[in-house]
Design an enzyme around this catalytic site. Structure first.
Site, PDB file in Angstrom:
ATOM      1  N   ARG A  81       0.861  -1.184   0.000  1.00  0.00           N
ATOM      2  CA  ARG A  81       0.000   0.000   0.000  1.00  0.00           C
ATOM      3  C   ARG A  81       0.903   1.240   0.000  1.00  0.00           C
ATOM      4  O   ARG A  81       1.903   1.266   0.722  1.00  0.00           O
ATOM      5  CB  ARG A  81      -0.942   0.014   1.218  1.00  0.00           C
ATOM      6  CG  ARG A  81      -1.985  -1.102   1.160  1.00  0.00           C
ATOM      7  CD  ARG A  81      -3.065  -0.941   2.195  1.00  0.00           C
ATOM      8  NE  ARG A  81      -3.982   0.132   1.871  1.00  0.00           N
ATOM      9  CZ  ARG A  81      -4.915   0.577   2.721  1.00  0.00           C
ATOM     10  NH1 ARG A  81      -5.029   0.043   3.917  1.00  0.00           N
ATOM     11  NH2 ARG A  81      -5.723   1.552   2.360  1.00  0.00           N
ATOM     12  N   ASP A 216      -2.592   8.854   8.347  1.00  0.00           N
ATOM     13  CA  ASP A 216      -1.771   7.833   7.692  1.00  0.00           C
ATOM     14  C   ASP A 216      -0.375   8.360   7.400  1.00  0.00           C
ATOM     15  O   ASP A 216       0.571   7.593   7.250  1.00  0.00           O
ATOM     16  CB  ASP A 216      -2.446   7.372   6.400  1.00  0.00           C
ATOM     17  CG  ASP A 216      -3.743   6.642   6.729  1.00  0.00           C
ATOM     18  OD1 ASP A 216      -4.776   7.313   6.903  1.00  0.00           O
ATOM     19  OD2 ASP A 216      -3.700   5.406   6.865  1.00  0.00           O
TER      20      ASP A 216
END
Ligand code: MRU
Length: 318
Positions: A81, A216
């Site tokens: 990711r 994030d």
């Protein structure tokens, strides 16, 4: 709180809670190789920035145990990711260490310690008889122990402060509804689930007094890359004069990336958007998983090193 751990490292084996099955089923799956861990991260069995970092660190530990090529394992894991900085941070830390297992365990342990520190610094922001909005899942499932955005909530609740939490669903994967609401209900916190589209309305009628979200990645200038929808909440908060706080551990700070616009935003599969609704065949779909909230919309960054109100002071997290 009694939320099942997202990641279990037991007797040299790695077990991941399959978060796609929550809240209906609590199912752990054993991971036997770094490539299996990479696939579990890409497939969202384990998710949330710190949690994918911890899982990847254990993926490296598995690779070292089974004699896999460590450089190849690292490449696979980092590619799983693109947006959360914790993934590459954790993998590189294990790659540089002499003992991969000990380093992965240290990353996991330190993450839990940082969550507690975030909670201790952030609980002063939870005023009695107010309502706090949170978005997506930055709780125990996305991190470890108390989570990041949820840590101040858990500690304030433990301290006997009475407050309410609003959780938005967080389309398309519904991490707010399926995960955060599930965690908070189990902990006994007063939680109300809303659709994403209801946030501004509730702010306008004075129902929500503050916002705490996770991150994030926070870039050198304080921009916040977080789950899609965060930017809209930050803009609505500013318009309505509501403080907008971002909780993050030091591992989520990326001093090497200047601004949020320099970060790759993950595009996910169209089926995540169309899967649960009655969309017409042939419609185009866009599915960016994250957005960038400019630092100027952030009231404070709640970190393991304290509350930071000026983006320049984030340098302390390096
Ligand atoms: O795509 P996900 O579910 O991995 O999203 C990441 C998150 O959990 C959120 O963006 C969260 O707010 C930050 S991670 C603690």
């Amino acid at each position: 709180m009694s939320v099942p751990a997202a990641i279990r490292w037991e007797r040299g084996g790695l077990w991941l809670l399959d978060q796609r099955k929550l809240p209906e089923e609590v199912v752990y799956e054993e991971q036997t190789s770094a490539s299996m861990v990479a696939a579990s991260i890409a497939g969202m069995k384990v998710r949330g920035a710190p949690a994918i970092g911890i899982a990847a660190a254990y993926g490296m530990a598995l690779a070292s145990r089974t004699g896999e090529d460590m450089a190849r394992a690292a490449r696979l894991l980092v590619a799983a990711r693109p947006t959360a900085v914790n993934l590459a941070w954790a993998v590189n830390r294990v790659l540089r260490a002499n003992d991969a297992v000990a380093e992965a365990e240290a990353i996991h342990r330190e993450d839990a310690e940082m969550c507690r520190a975030i909670g201790e610094h952030g609980m002063e922001l939870i005023e009695p008889e107010t309502a706090v909005l949170t978005h997506c899942n930055a709780g125990a499932l996305a991190v470890s122990s108390l989570g990041t955005a949820t840590a101040p909530l858990y500690l304030a609740h433990e301290a006997g402060i009475r407050f309410r939490v609003f959780v938005d669903e967080t389309r398309p994967l519904l991490q707010g509804a399926r995960l955060t609401a599930w965690e908070l209900v189990q902990s006994g916190i007063d939680v109300t689930l809303i659709c994403d589209s209801m946030v501004s309305h509730l702010m306008s009628e004075g129902t929500i007094q503050s916002v705490i979200v996770g991150a994030d990645r926070v870039t050198a200038n304080g921009d916040v890359v977080n789950k899609i929808g965060t930017l809209g909440i930050a803009i609505a908060s500013r318009y309505h004069g509501i403080p907008f706080h971002v909780a993050l551990p030091s591992s989520t700070f990326d001093p090497d990336t200047k601004t949020g616009t320099d970060v790759e935003i993950e595009q996910r599969d169209a089926s995540e958007v169309t899967g649960s609704i009655r969309a017409p065949r042939g419609v185009h779909v866009s599915n960016p998983a994250f957005d960038v909230t400019p630092a100027e919309l952030v009231t404070s960054w709640i970190t393991d090193r304290g509350l930071i109100e000026n983006a320049r002071d984030l340098a302390v997290l390096k």
